[in-house]
Design a protein around this motif. Structure first.
Motif, PDB file in Angstrom:
ATOM      1  N   ASP A 125     105.494  29.319  78.982  1.00 26.30           N
ATOM      2  CA  ASP A 125     106.359  27.754  78.315  1.00 26.30           C
ATOM      3  C   ASP A 125     105.347  27.574  77.108  1.00 26.30           C
ATOM      4  O   ASP A 125     106.734  26.515  76.899  1.00 26.30           O
ATOM      5  CB  ASP A 125     105.847  27.592  79.638  1.00 26.30           C
ATOM      6  CG  ASP A 125     107.225  28.382  80.895  1.00 26.30           C
ATOM      7  OD1 ASP A 125     107.127  28.535  80.116  1.00 26.30           O
ATOM      8  OD2 ASP A 125     106.436  27.722  82.016  1.00 26.30           O
ATOM      9  N   ALA A 128     106.805  28.507  74.226  1.00 28.16           N
ATOM     10  CA  ALA A 128     108.295  27.919  73.537  1.00 28.16           C
ATOM     11  C   ALA A 128     109.009  27.321  73.765  1.00 28.16           C
ATOM     12  O   ALA A 128     109.420  26.319  73.019  1.00 28.16           O
ATOM     13  CB  ALA A 128     109.121  28.206  75.041  1.00 28.16           C
ATOM     14  N   TRP A 129     108.469  26.020  74.274  1.00 34.04           N
ATOM     15  CA  TRP A 129     108.688  24.593  73.888  1.00 34.04           C
ATOM     16  C   TRP A 129     108.076  24.430  72.430  1.00 34.04           C
ATOM     17  O   TRP A 129     108.759  23.586  71.202  1.00 34.04           O
ATOM     18  CB  TRP A 129     107.740  23.611  74.823  1.00 34.04           C
ATOM     19  CG  TRP A 129     107.778  22.583  74.224  1.00 34.04           C
ATOM     20  CD1 TRP A 129     108.563  21.429  74.970  1.00 34.04           C
ATOM     21  CD2 TRP A 129     107.156  21.040  73.406  1.00 34.04           C
ATOM     22  NE1 TRP A 129     109.244  20.310  73.973  1.00 34.04           N
ATOM     23  CE2 TRP A 129     108.097  20.140  73.164  1.00 34.04           C
ATOM     24  CE3 TRP A 129     106.350  21.434  72.491  1.00 34.04           C
ATOM     25  CZ2 TRP A 129     107.410  19.352  72.510  1.00 34.04           C
ATOM     26  CZ3 TRP A 129     105.853  20.488  72.066  1.00 34.04           C
ATOM     27  CH2 TRP A 129     106.273  19.101  72.033  1.00 34.04           C
ATOM     28  N   TYR A 131     108.065  26.567  69.966  1.00 31.02           N
ATOM     29  CA  TYR A 131     108.664  27.025  69.026  1.00 31.02           C
ATOM     30  C   TYR A 131     110.125  26.513  68.622  1.00 31.02           C
ATOM     31  O   TYR A 131     110.676  26.573  68.135  1.00 31.02           O
ATOM     32  CB  TYR A 131     108.900  28.480  69.463  1.00 31.02           C
ATOM     33  CG  TYR A 131     110.024  29.532  69.297  1.00 31.02           C
ATOM     34  CD1 TYR A 131     109.720  30.135  67.645  1.00 31.02           C
ATOM     35  CD2 TYR A 131     111.493  29.629  69.391  1.00 31.02           C
ATOM     36  CE1 TYR A 131     110.529  31.048  67.085  1.00 31.02           C
ATOM     37  CE2 TYR A 131     112.328  30.247  69.049  1.00 31.02           C
ATOM     38  CZ  TYR A 131     111.809  30.887  67.500  1.00 31.02           C
ATOM     39  OH  TYR A 131     112.517  31.473  66.341  1.00 31.02           O
TER      40      TYR A 131
END
Length: 359
Positions: A125, A128-129, A131
């Protein structure tokens, strides 16, 4: 009109006519068959004798010896050594390896795996943030810069390399290549013409010096000799087949004669002695010796069993007397009344209580 024709028997196929035989085959056949028959009959007799001896030896000696020496030791080894050892090893593996591994998997690896999975989800998570919020805008900016630089480099390459190279290919390299190709085609035509002439000369020389003599040798020498040898070989092979079959009939006849003589000389006298002498003697021995001996043995066995039963009963009674002398008489169980009491406190139809549930 066509219905009865379906049930008609089709005509039998006619055997193809055999080609006519020459005088050479007829002249060779009879002496060859006589000579081969004389040579094959002893061989067939010896062969049949060896086959019968081998079958008898295999059934009576080799197969029992092979079973006793090779089969039963391995069967006993498998049944009484390998199978119990394998079962013991399986039990040890189950107790020492599988059970601890299952316990470790359930008590240690499964909670540890769940914890690692939770940590990996949290890290994913976070990545992903990063990215979505950081790397994606930076990537778009870098892509825009790279696209501009690539467009400038493509424009410079077109006008500094592609256009001069096209002009050089069209006005210099193409005329030179066409001239070299025309010269090569002419040189190839010349070499092909010279090679064709030389090949024709070599073909006729080889045909006259090699092919025509070889054809004459094959047609006028080897073919007749081969035909004669084929006829001789076919007749010898047919003679061997006929002689082998005739020798088989002779061998069977000789075997039947020897079997009849063996039955007359050995089997029937032995059978007569067994039926007329040994069987009555055996019956007399059975009736006068074996049956009385068996009856006596059974009587001794019955007396022995009765004596042993009396001894066991005496020993059991002595043990019971010794227990009563040491420990006293055993306590007798008191009888228990299992029926409902018949007084006024029993259950009636007007009350729901019973003797066991009443206060």
């Amino acid at each position: 009109m066509d219905a009865p024709r379906k049930f008609e028997k089709p005509p039998a196929a006619r055997p193809s006519p055999q080609p006519p035989e020459g005088c050479l085959a007829v002249a060779i056949r009879v002496p060859v068959r006589i000579v081969v028959l004389v040579l094959v009959v002893p061989v067939r007799l010896v062969w049949d004798a060896l086959v019968v001896s081998g079958r008898f030896l295999y059934r009576t000696v080799l197969r029992p010896v092979a079973r006793a020496v090779f089969v039963w030791p391995w069967v006993a080894l498998w049944r009484y050594v390998v199978v119990p050892l394998a079962k013991a090893l399986g039990w040890l593996v189950n107790v020492l390896v599988l059970v601890p591994l299952v316990w470790l998997y359930r008590r240690l690896f499964t909670p540890l795996g769940h914890a690692l999975a939770w940590v990996a989800r949290q890290i994913g998570d976070g990545l992903a943030w990063v990215y979505a919020r950081v790397l994606t805008p930076v990537g778009y900016a870098c892509a825009w810069v790279v696209a501009g630089v690539a467009a400038g480099v493509a424009w410079l390459g077109r006008y500094l390399l592609v256009v001069p190279a096209g002009w050089l290919y069209a006005w210099i390299l193409t005329p030179i290549g066409r001239a070299v190709s025309w010269c090569g085609r002419g040189l190839l035509w010349l070499v092909k013409a010279v090679g064709t002439g030389v090949g024709v000369v070599l073909y006729w020389v080889a045909r006259i010096l090699l092919v025509l003599p070889a054809i004459g040798l094959w047609r006028w020498v080897l073919t007749p000799v081969g035909r004669v040898l084929a006829v001789v070989g076919r007749e010898v092979w047919d003679a061997l087949g006929h002689a082998w079959r005739i020798a088989g009939h002779i061998s069977r006849a000789v075997g039947r004669v020897l079997g009849t003589l063996f039955r007359w000389i050995f089997v029937e006298p032995v059978t007569w002695v067994y039926r007329t002498v040994l069987t009555p003697v055996g019956h007399v021995v059975r009736d006068l010796v074996l049956r009385p001996a068996a009856e006596a043995a059974r009587g001794v066995g019955r007396v022995t069993r009765q004596v042993l039963g009396a001894v066991r009963e005496s020993a059991r009674q002595a043990r019971a007397d010794f227990r009563r002398m040491v420990f006293g008489e055993p306590r007798q169980p008191q009888p228990v009344e299992r029926r409902e009491p018949m007084d006024d406190d029993t259950r009636t139809l007007g009350r729901s209580t019973t003797v066991l549930t009443k206060d």
